[in-house]
Every structure is written in structure tokens, then in C-alpha cells.
Design an enzyme around this catalytic site. Sequence first.
Site, PDB file in Angstrom:
ATOM      1  CB  VAL A 220     -38.462  38.405 -59.810  1.00 55.08           C
ATOM      2  CG1 VAL A 220     -39.710  38.156 -60.641  1.00 55.08           C
ATOM      3  CG2 VAL A 220     -37.274  37.705 -60.435  1.00 55.08           C
TER       4      VAL A 220
ATOM      5  N   GLY B 140     -39.143  28.360 -64.687  1.00 63.16           N
ATOM      6  CA  GLY B 140     -38.053  29.141 -64.102  1.00 63.16           C
ATOM      7  C   GLY B 140     -36.904  28.302 -63.550  1.00 63.16           C
TER       8      GLY B 140
ATOM      9  CE  LYS C 177     -35.803  37.264 -55.017  1.00 65.26           C
ATOM     10  NZ  LYS C 177     -35.688  36.756 -56.383  1.00 65.26           N
TER      11      LYS C 177
ATOM     12  CG  ASN D 208     -48.824  44.270 -61.041  1.00 62.17           C
ATOM     13  OD1 ASN D 208     -48.655  43.047 -60.987  1.00 62.17           O
ATOM     14  ND2 ASN D 208     -48.963  45.005 -59.958  1.00 62.17           N
ATOM     15  NE  ARG D 209     -53.883  41.551 -57.771  1.00 61.11           N
ATOM     16  CZ  ARG D 209     -53.802  40.692 -56.768  1.00 61.11           C
ATOM     17  NH1 ARG D 209     -54.655  39.702 -56.686  1.00 61.11           N
ATOM     18  NH2 ARG D 209     -52.854  40.796 -55.863  1.00 61.11           N
TER      19      ARG D 209
ATOM     20  CE1 TYR E 187     -37.641  28.171 -57.973  1.00 61.32           C
ATOM     21  CE2 TYR E 187     -37.630  25.827 -57.496  1.00 61.32           C
ATOM     22  CZ  TYR E 187     -37.409  27.114 -57.101  1.00 61.32           C
ATOM     23  OH  TYR E 187     -36.960  27.378 -55.834  1.00 61.32           O
TER      24      TYR E 187
ATOM     25  N   GLY F  60     -43.800  42.549 -59.331  1.00 61.54           N
ATOM     26  CA  GLY F  60     -43.201  42.250 -58.032  1.00 61.54           C
ATOM     27  C   GLY F  60     -41.684  42.320 -58.053  1.00 61.54           C
TER      28      GLY F  60
END
Length: 264
Positions: A129, A232, A65, A149-150, A211, A127
Site C-alpha cells: 500500500v 484506516g 496487489k 522498513n524493517r 481499521y 509493503g
Amino acid sequence: MKKYLVIGNPIQHSLSPKLHNHWIKKNNINAIYEKKQLNEFELEKIISELREDKISGINVTVPFKVSIIPFIDKLSVEAKEAHSVNTIYKENNKILGHNTDISGFELAIRGKGYNLKNKTVFILGAGGVVPSIIIALKKMNVSKIIVSNRTEKKAEEIKKKFSYIKICSWGRIPDFDMIINATSVGLNNADELELKFEKIGSNKIFYDVIYNPSQTKFLINAKKLGNQIENGKMMFVYQAHQAFTIWHKVMPRIDEETIKLLDL
Ligand code: ATR
């Protein structure tokens, strides 16, 4: 026949072809929608196929993306703000990149009747999204957005663009009204986030961007403890709905039949 594609890596889990082909059929459109697994070096080539009208539209999913952006001529306001593109098409000989994840998320939350005004939302992951979710949450007037976040550096990168967010180190759990899993953990049924659920309590909203599977361990555990859960699926449906409307200039129906299609 016009051809549409969803590109990603991996892509086998994507239900986009099922949904788009259903709406294509329902609306008697002469088109086909397929999925294609790509590597990053192939992005430029796939956009050139759009330029040459071999393809009429592309949906982009993880992990492209952001990396698709350099090959696009013009970004919509939403795509620019999120720095994330999930819907591509050609208009006036220009390749346009748009983002339907922002409104997809907002419509999904509003559609379920959740009012997030003045609520605290805790996002796991940083990430592709996540910027879209942050923008949508801000539009819904949440009072606080916390990202963990990791790899903390990636959360810090996001904060550079959205200075109003707070960062929390990985493993810590702040107070929240809604928690969103925006990591890829759970895509494989066996995978599980190591969350100290007992510290969270009940009556919170647990949202998973994933999802497929329809209930990740994250959601299963949350439900057991008396929390509301949401996957989702509707975000996915609404983002697809908008991509379809842009491409075909037809607003497809979101009804029981459509939603059932995605039941796994
Ligand atoms: P990208 O990072 O390329 O945009 P993504 O699938 O959108 O890809 O993001 C994956 C997210 O899931 C990231 O936040 C990632 O964390 P890192 O930045 O530390 O890699 C997170 N993630 C993936 N596997 C994870 C794991 N086993 N535990 C925790 N977080 C994980």
C-alpha cells in the site's frame, strides 16, 4: 446474479463484503459480494473466472496487489504509477486493473480536514500500500516523505521509483508532523510496533492504515500522549466507494449508517 469478490490472504478480517453488500442492497442491485482466501498460484485462475464472466469484479488486498499484475491486460494510470492494483473488472473484453487506494487515502485525509501542505510525513513499512500513499501525499504537496522498513532493501526498492523520498533505518525516529503505520503490525490486537513514543512527543498526527481492530496499540499509545489519531476506516470506505461506482455505475451514499456498519 452478479458476483464480486475480495481476494487476499488472510482475508477473514476484511469488512469489504459488509460494506459492498450494504450498498448493493440500498441500490437494489442484483449482486453478491464475497471474500475468498487464495494462494498465489490461484491468481491466474480467479482472473480467468472474470474473463469467463463467472465473476464481475474483484478487489485485491494484501498480499496480492502486485502479484496480480501479470494476469491483467491493462492498467489504469494510477495502477501503473503505484504498481499496485486493488480493483479489477472487465471492459471491452479486456481485464482492467485500477488503483483506488491513492484517492481513497487522499479523500480520507482531506475529509478529516488535515492540510499536509509543507508537512513532513514518516511512513513505517514498505509493503503493497505504501506506493499509493506516497503518490497521494505528493499530490497533497507534503514537503518531505521519509520511509522506514524493517527490511531496508524494500524501502530502497520504493526509492528507485520515488526518488524524492528519504529512507530512515528501522528503529530511528526522525522529526515529523504525521506518522503512518503501513506495516501489518497491529492486525492482531496483541502485536505492537516497538516505537520509542517518549521521544516523539505530542501534537502529531498518528495514522494507521489498519481499521480492524479500530484502535491498534500504535494508536492507543499515541492518543495517551496527546496526539491526534486516525485509523484506516475512511480510506477503506473511499476506496470501496470508488470500486463500487466503477462496477455498478452507481455512486453509493457514504452516511452515518454506512460508517456505523464498520464500527467494531
Ligand atoms: P507485502 O510486503 O507482501 O506487500 P504487506 O502486508 O503489504 O505485505 O507489508 C507488510 C509490511 O509490514 C512490510 O513493510 C513488513 O516489513 P518487512 O518488509 O520487513 O517484512 C512489515 N512488517 C510485518 N511484520 C512486521 C514486524 N513484526 N515488525 C516490523 N515490520 C513488520
